[in-house]
Design an enzyme around this catalytic site. Structure first.
Site, PDB file in Angstrom:
ATOM      1  N   GLY A  14       0.820  -1.205   0.000  1.00 16.80           N
ATOM      2  CA  GLY A  14       0.000   0.000   0.000  1.00 16.80           C
ATOM      3  C   GLY A  14       0.855   1.256   0.000  1.00 16.80           C
ATOM      4  N   ARG A  75       0.773  -5.084  -5.500  1.00 15.98           N
ATOM      5  CA  ARG A  75       0.905  -6.313  -4.714  1.00 15.98           C
ATOM      6  C   ARG A  75       1.147  -7.439  -5.707  1.00 15.98           C
ATOM      7  NH1 ARG A  75      -0.600  -4.542   0.283  1.00 15.98           N
ATOM      8  NH2 ARG A  75      -2.175  -2.896   0.365  1.00 15.98           N
ATOM      9  N   ASP A 106       4.589  -5.046   6.078  1.00 19.88           N
ATOM     10  CA  ASP A 106       4.828  -6.436   6.442  1.00 19.88           C
ATOM     11  C   ASP A 106       4.993  -7.338   5.229  1.00 19.88           C
ATOM     12  OD1 ASP A 106       4.619  -8.636   8.654  1.00 19.88           O
ATOM     13  OD2 ASP A 106       3.157  -9.240   7.143  1.00 19.88           O
ATOM     14  N   THR A 129       3.996   2.340   5.847  1.00 16.79           N
ATOM     15  CA  THR A 129       2.612   1.889   5.925  1.00 16.79           C
ATOM     16  C   THR A 129       1.861   2.773   6.891  1.00 16.79           C
ATOM     17  OG1 THR A 129       1.155   0.109   6.705  1.00 16.79           O
ATOM     18  CG2 THR A 129       3.380   0.137   7.580  1.00 16.79           C
ATOM     19  N   ASP A 131      -0.500   1.943   8.672  1.00 18.04           N
ATOM     20  CA  ASP A 131      -1.054   1.145   9.766  1.00 18.04           C
ATOM     21  C   ASP A 131      -0.195   1.152  11.023  1.00 18.04           C
ATOM     22  OD1 ASP A 131      -3.053   0.430   7.968  1.00 18.04           O
ATOM     23  OD2 ASP A 131      -1.972  -1.355   7.314  1.00 18.04           O
ATOM     24  N   ASP A 133       2.039  -0.904  11.914  1.00 17.57           N
ATOM     25  CA  ASP A 133       1.984  -2.273  12.457  1.00 17.57           C
ATOM     26  C   ASP A 133       3.294  -3.030  12.275  1.00 17.57           C
ATOM     27  OD1 ASP A 133       1.841  -2.474   9.712  1.00 17.57           O
ATOM     28  OD2 ASP A 133       0.206  -3.934   9.690  1.00 17.57           O
ATOM     29  N   ARG A 175      -6.042  -2.138   9.007  1.00 20.00           N
ATOM     30  CA  ARG A 175      -6.034  -3.605   8.915  1.00 20.00           C
ATOM     31  C   ARG A 175      -6.279  -4.209  10.303  1.00 20.00           C
ATOM     32  NH1 ARG A 175      -1.309  -6.234   5.444  1.00 20.00           N
ATOM     33  NH2 ARG A 175      -0.057  -5.259   7.064  1.00 20.00           N
TER      34      ARG A 175
END
Length: 322
Positions: A14, A75, A106, A129, A131, A133, A175
């Site tokens: 992303g 992706r 990730d 990202t 996120d 994460d 996510r």
């Protein structure tokens, strides 16, 4: 070890605000040391297709303030196969690339680990990202911008919610990580925040809203990865208080766009510079990040899917959302 002469850099997964700033920092740092830098278009897909272009910091300087990624991203299902990875390796060898920098999340870092099984080429990861994460860094590229975008949207929604005495359920991205929801919810004064890392937060929400009859707005922020989900949250609220005027807003991909914040630009510069320095120092198979406001190198195998909401943030949620 032979000195690094040609770095290939790609943005994968992303898009995230700050990627273009990181590209600028990487290329400027590398070119000052006489190192050639090529950009791989469309992430690992472009590596498979041998879609490399030369990069120059002067042209990248004109786009460092933009969101998204000038290299494009994708992706890649093909890269999950042995055939795809062998094609990517062939492109690396054909272009005499002797180091790789991957900006992504990730999934992108898992791609680096897969590639390391068939080649010893040095590689460095930069966490990009929204996120947040990724372990090994306090913040990832794009997170601060996404939070600011979400916070502004929630502030705007509160205006109309106050005017109509409404309860708003606002879904944010992330996510399976609750960082955007936590930061955006706390900084906008949300009444309740539901995140994947806490399976008791729905009970707190229902207890608060069961007898709600205020003329003030009631704002609920829900992370998209929460185990309950926005639709079920609405059903549960309606079941305990049918008098509520309820509305739902999903902020969606607008959180990914927009010019990167000052914090994200500065983070991108620091990580871009550090990635080149690390390669020149002989480092490989690491992600560069920021821990306690200092640059830090973390082994790639320790990075993927190790994120967790800190006890401090959980404590803040328990104070402000009960």
């Amino acid at each position: 070890m032979q000195p690094i002469q040609h770095i290939a850099v790609l943005t994968s997964g992303g898009d995230a605000p700050g990627m273009n700033t990181a590209l600028f920092a990487i290329v400027k740092t590398a070119q000052q040391q006489g190192i050639k830098v090529s950009g791989v278009r469309k992430g690992f897909e472009g590596l498979i297709d041998n879609d490399l272009i030369p990069l120059d910091y002067k042209s990248l300087q004109q786009s460092m303030h933009l969101g998204g990624t000038v290299l494009k991203t994708a992706r890649s299902e093909r890269f999950r196969t042995e055939t795809g990875r062998q094609q990517a390796l062939a492109a690396i060898e054909h272009n005499n690339v002797d180091a790789l920098i991957v900006i992504g999340g990730d999934g992108s870092f898992r791609g680096c680990l897969w590639l390391s099984h068939i080649t010893n080429i040095p590689y460095i990861g930069i966490p990009g990202t929204i996120d947040n994460d990724i372990a090994g860094t306090d913040y990832t590229l794009g997170f601060d911008t996404a939070v600011n975008t979400s916070m502004q949207c929630i502030d705007n929604i509160r205006d109309t919610a106050e005017s109509h005495n409404r309860v708003f359920i606002i879904e944010v991205m992330g996510r399976d990580s609750g960082y955007i929801g936590t930061y955006a919810g706390l900084t906008s004064g949300a009444d309740s925040i539901l995140i994947p890392e806490n399976d008791k937060d729905i009970d707190d929400l229902l207890n608060k809203i069961r007898d709600y009859h205020s003329e003030h707005a009631f704002i609920v922020v829900v992370s998209e990865g929460d185990e309950i989900g926005v639709e079920h949250v609405c059903e549960k609220i309606a079941a305990v208080n049918s008098n509520i005027d309820l509305r739902v807003t999903k902020l969606g991909h607008l959180q990914r766009g927009g010019n990167p914040s000052a914090a994200d630009r500065m983070l991108a510069i620091r990580l871009g510079v550090q990635s080149v320095k690390a390669l020149c120092a002989g480092e490989t198979a690491i992600m560069v990040g920021i821990l306690n406001n200092a640059v830090a190198n973390t082994p790639m195998q320790d990075v993927v899917k190790q994120h967790v909401i800190s006890d401090e943030l959980q404590g803040l949620l328990s104070v402000f959302c009960r």
